[in-house]
Design a protein around this motif. Structure first.
Motif, PDB file in Angstrom:
ATOM      1  N   TRP A  85       0.797  -1.071   0.146  1.00 55.31           N
ATOM      2  CA  TRP A  85      -0.122   0.087   0.007  1.00 55.31           C
ATOM      3  C   TRP A  85       0.832   1.335   0.077  1.00 55.31           C
ATOM      4  CZ3 TRP A  85      -4.797  -0.236  -1.533  1.00 55.31           C
ATOM      5  CH2 TRP A  85      -5.458  -1.331  -1.286  1.00 55.31           C
ATOM      6  N   GLU A  86       2.073   0.942  -0.016  1.00 62.61           N
ATOM      7  CA  GLU A  86       2.978   2.239  -0.190  1.00 62.61           C
ATOM      8  C   GLU A  86       3.032   2.737  -1.603  1.00 62.61           C
ATOM      9  OE1 GLU A  86       6.779   1.647   1.662  1.00 62.61           O
ATOM     10  OE2 GLU A  86       5.886   0.605   3.498  1.00 62.61           O
ATOM     11  N   ARG A  87       2.366   2.018  -2.162  1.00 62.12           N
ATOM     12  CA  ARG A  87       2.483   2.667  -3.853  1.00 62.12           C
ATOM     13  C   ARG A  87       0.845   2.659  -4.133  1.00 62.12           C
ATOM     14  NH1 ARG A  87       5.487  -0.894  -7.981  1.00 62.12           N
ATOM     15  NH2 ARG A  87       4.504   0.780  -9.316  1.00 62.12           N
ATOM     16  N   SER A  88       0.330   3.529  -5.035  1.00 60.94           N
ATOM     17  CA  SER A  88      -0.935   3.798  -5.369  1.00 60.94           C
ATOM     18  C   SER A  88      -1.460   2.342  -6.142  1.00 60.94           C
ATOM     19  CB  SER A  88      -1.171   4.865  -6.347  1.00 60.94           C
ATOM     20  OG  SER A  88      -0.413   4.756  -7.623  1.00 60.94           O
ATOM     21  N   GLU A 135      -6.190   2.423  10.956  1.00 61.56           N
ATOM     22  CA  GLU A 135      -5.593   3.831  11.144  1.00 61.56           C
ATOM     23  C   GLU A 135      -4.636   4.194  10.105  1.00 61.56           C
ATOM     24  OE1 GLU A 135      -2.627   5.935  14.383  1.00 61.56           O
ATOM     25  OE2 GLU A 135      -3.379   4.080  14.712  1.00 61.56           O
ATOM     26  N   TYR A 136      -4.077   3.256   9.750  1.00 56.08           N
ATOM     27  CA  TYR A 136      -3.248   3.116   8.496  1.00 56.08           C
ATOM     28  C   TYR A 136      -3.842   3.756   7.267  1.00 56.08           C
ATOM     29  CZ  TYR A 136       0.449   2.123   5.174  1.00 56.08           C
ATOM     30  OH  TYR A 136       1.612   2.324   4.063  1.00 56.08           O
ATOM     31  N   PHE A 137      -4.960   3.087   6.936  1.00 55.14           N
ATOM     32  CA  PHE A 137      -5.771   3.314   5.736  1.00 55.14           C
ATOM     33  C   PHE A 137      -6.231   4.795   5.853  1.00 55.14           C
ATOM     34  CE2 PHE A 137      -6.951  -1.281   4.723  1.00 55.14           C
ATOM     35  CZ  PHE A 137      -5.898  -1.624   3.872  1.00 55.14           C
ATOM     36  N   ARG A 138      -6.736   5.279   6.977  1.00 51.34           N
ATOM     37  CA  ARG A 138      -7.141   6.516   6.958  1.00 51.34           C
ATOM     38  C   ARG A 138      -6.120   7.583   6.822  1.00 51.34           C
ATOM     39  NH1 ARG A 138     -10.229   4.164  11.401  1.00 51.34           N
ATOM     40  NH2 ARG A 138      -8.555   4.981  12.910  1.00 51.34           N
ATOM     41  N   ASN A 139      -4.930   7.263   7.390  1.00 49.92           N
ATOM     42  CA  ASN A 139      -3.758   8.307   7.372  1.00 49.92           C
ATOM     43  C   ASN A 139      -3.219   8.284   5.980  1.00 49.92           C
ATOM     44  OD1 ASN A 139      -3.957   8.631  10.163  1.00 49.92           O
ATOM     45  ND2 ASN A 139      -2.451   7.396  10.544  1.00 49.92           N
ATOM     46  N   HIS A 140      -3.592   7.476   5.105  1.00 51.43           N
ATOM     47  CA  HIS A 140      -3.010   7.132   3.773  1.00 51.43           C
ATOM     48  C   HIS A 140      -4.042   7.629   2.769  1.00 51.43           C
ATOM     49  CE1 HIS A 140       0.492   5.741   5.783  1.00 51.43           C
ATOM     50  NE2 HIS A 140       1.096   6.160   4.961  1.00 51.43           N
ATOM     51  N   LYS A 141      -5.295   7.911   3.299  1.00 48.67           N
ATOM     52  CA  LYS A 141      -6.577   8.242   2.424  1.00 48.67           C
ATOM     53  C   LYS A 141      -6.718   7.105   1.519  1.00 48.67           C
ATOM     54  CE  LYS A 141      -6.053  13.099   2.567  1.00 48.67           C
ATOM     55  NZ  LYS A 141      -5.286  13.153   3.739  1.00 48.67           N
ATOM     56  N   ILE A 142      -6.627   5.951   2.058  1.00 51.62           N
ATOM     57  CA  ILE A 142      -7.371   4.699   1.349  1.00 51.62           C
ATOM     58  C   ILE A 142      -8.481   4.258   1.805  1.00 51.62           C
ATOM     59  CG2 ILE A 142      -6.534   2.137   0.880  1.00 51.62           C
ATOM     60  CD1 ILE A 142      -3.538   2.941   1.772  1.00 51.62           C
TER      61      ILE A 142
END
Length: 341
Positions: free
Chosen positions: A253-256, A282-289
């Protein structure tokens, strides 16, 4: 609010063989199958059960394996040609081929017979029935409705009845699962084609390739989701164990990505699994996923899994209709089978 752009007429247009009508009847099929006239079997001295099958038949083994995972019964699932080396005279090999002609399953049955394992076969006829009759093996005929995947529940509930002396499942849990299916059917069936239908809403949300994260106890539902999306929707789908993925898969998920993450959570997941869900969200929210959550109902493991499978199978059918595809044909599978010796 989801804007619903299909109706029953649209479903009928693309679902030419009316698969959706079979799913509308799943709750009543479960009850009639469980109350059918099949006699239970009672094999003695069983210390290992192998569930063998492919595709829709293989999903039955996944379900039974999950149900029995918290018992002392040694359970194996086989999706292929070879039995485990640990099978012996105290092993019961349960082979399911809804068509009765699945090459891998028939080979497993023949191998089990040669090894003097105890065997039990289920099918709607075909080569499997002939082999069992010719070799005097225990065999149960179960009707196929529409297709192997649509026949899932009538096979599950007949097998629950037949295996009752061997498999320690409380009858109240079985009846509870049927009741729970009736309840969610009111929300997800074709009788409720509007924004409140949760299966339909999720189907609209899946605009890319779905990636389902699941806890170990709900793996059977995740596998079935992947298979149903592939067969019904003609769409790629991926699944990952949430705990294992936190050690590798999450890095992707570090790439689009065009993947659409679905978090399949158990209502009573292990405390450390709940911690992991919290962190990944939390990770998804922080990265707008953007992600979607599906939480199992409360109840027995059978109720959890059967209602999740029901829910996600509808998702795959609705996704096919939204994509203007007929969910029934599986031309690629037919091509492969036509090439087998």
């Amino acid at each position: 609010m989801v804007v619903i752009l299909i109706d029953v007429a649209t479903i009928k247009k693309y679902d030419a063989s009316c698969m959706y009508k079979i799913y509308d009847k799943w709750p009543e099929m479960t009850l009639s199958s469980y109350e059918s006239s099949h006699n239970p079997v009672d094999f003695k001295n069983i210390d290992h059960i192998v569930f063998a099958g492919m595709g829709g038949s293989g999903a039955i083994g996944d379900l039974f394996s999950a149900i029995l995972s918290k018992t002392n019964i040694h359970v194996s699932t086989v999706k292929g040609y070879l039995l485990p080396k640990t099978v012996d005279a105290n092993t019961l090999v349960v082979v399911t081929s809804i068509s009765g002609n699945t090459d891998e399953s028939i080979q497993i049955l023949k191998s089990a017979n040669k090894l003097n394992c105890k065997t039990l076969a289920f099918s709607s006829g075909g080569k499997m029935r002939s082999y069992c009759y010719n070799n005097r093996l225990d065999y149960k005929y179960i009707q196929k409705f529409h297709s192997a995947r649509a026949s899932f529940v009538n096979y599950v509930y007949v097998e629950l009845q037949v295996l009752e002396p061997i498999i320690p499942i409380d009858k109240n849990d079985i009846l509870e699962s049927i009741h729970k299916m009736n309840t969610i059917s009111q929300n997800i069936s074709s009788n409720n084609i509007d924004y409140s239908n949760d299966s339909l809403s999720l189907a609209y949300w899946i605009t890319g390739i779905p990636l389902m994260y699941y806890p170990w106890g709900l793996q059977a539902a995740a596998i079935r989701f992947k298979n149903s999306m592939q067969e019904n929707s003609k769409s790629h789908a991926f699944i990952e164990d949430i705990i294992e993925s936190c050690h590798n898969g999450v890095v992707a998920w570090e790439r689009s990505s065009q993947l659409k993450p679905i978090l399949l959570e158990g209502c009573d997941d292990y405390i450390k699994t709940k911690e992991r869900w919290k962190i990944i969200k939390e990770y998804f929210r922080n990265h707008k996923i953007e992600y979607k959550e599906v939480v199992s109902i409360d109840g027995s493991i059978l109720s959890k899994l059967i209602t999740l499978i029901y829910f996600f199978d509808y998702v795959s059918i609705y996704y096919a209709i939204i994509s203007k595809l007929d969910p029934t044909p599986v031309k690629s599978i037919e091509f492969i089978k036509s090439k087998l010796g």
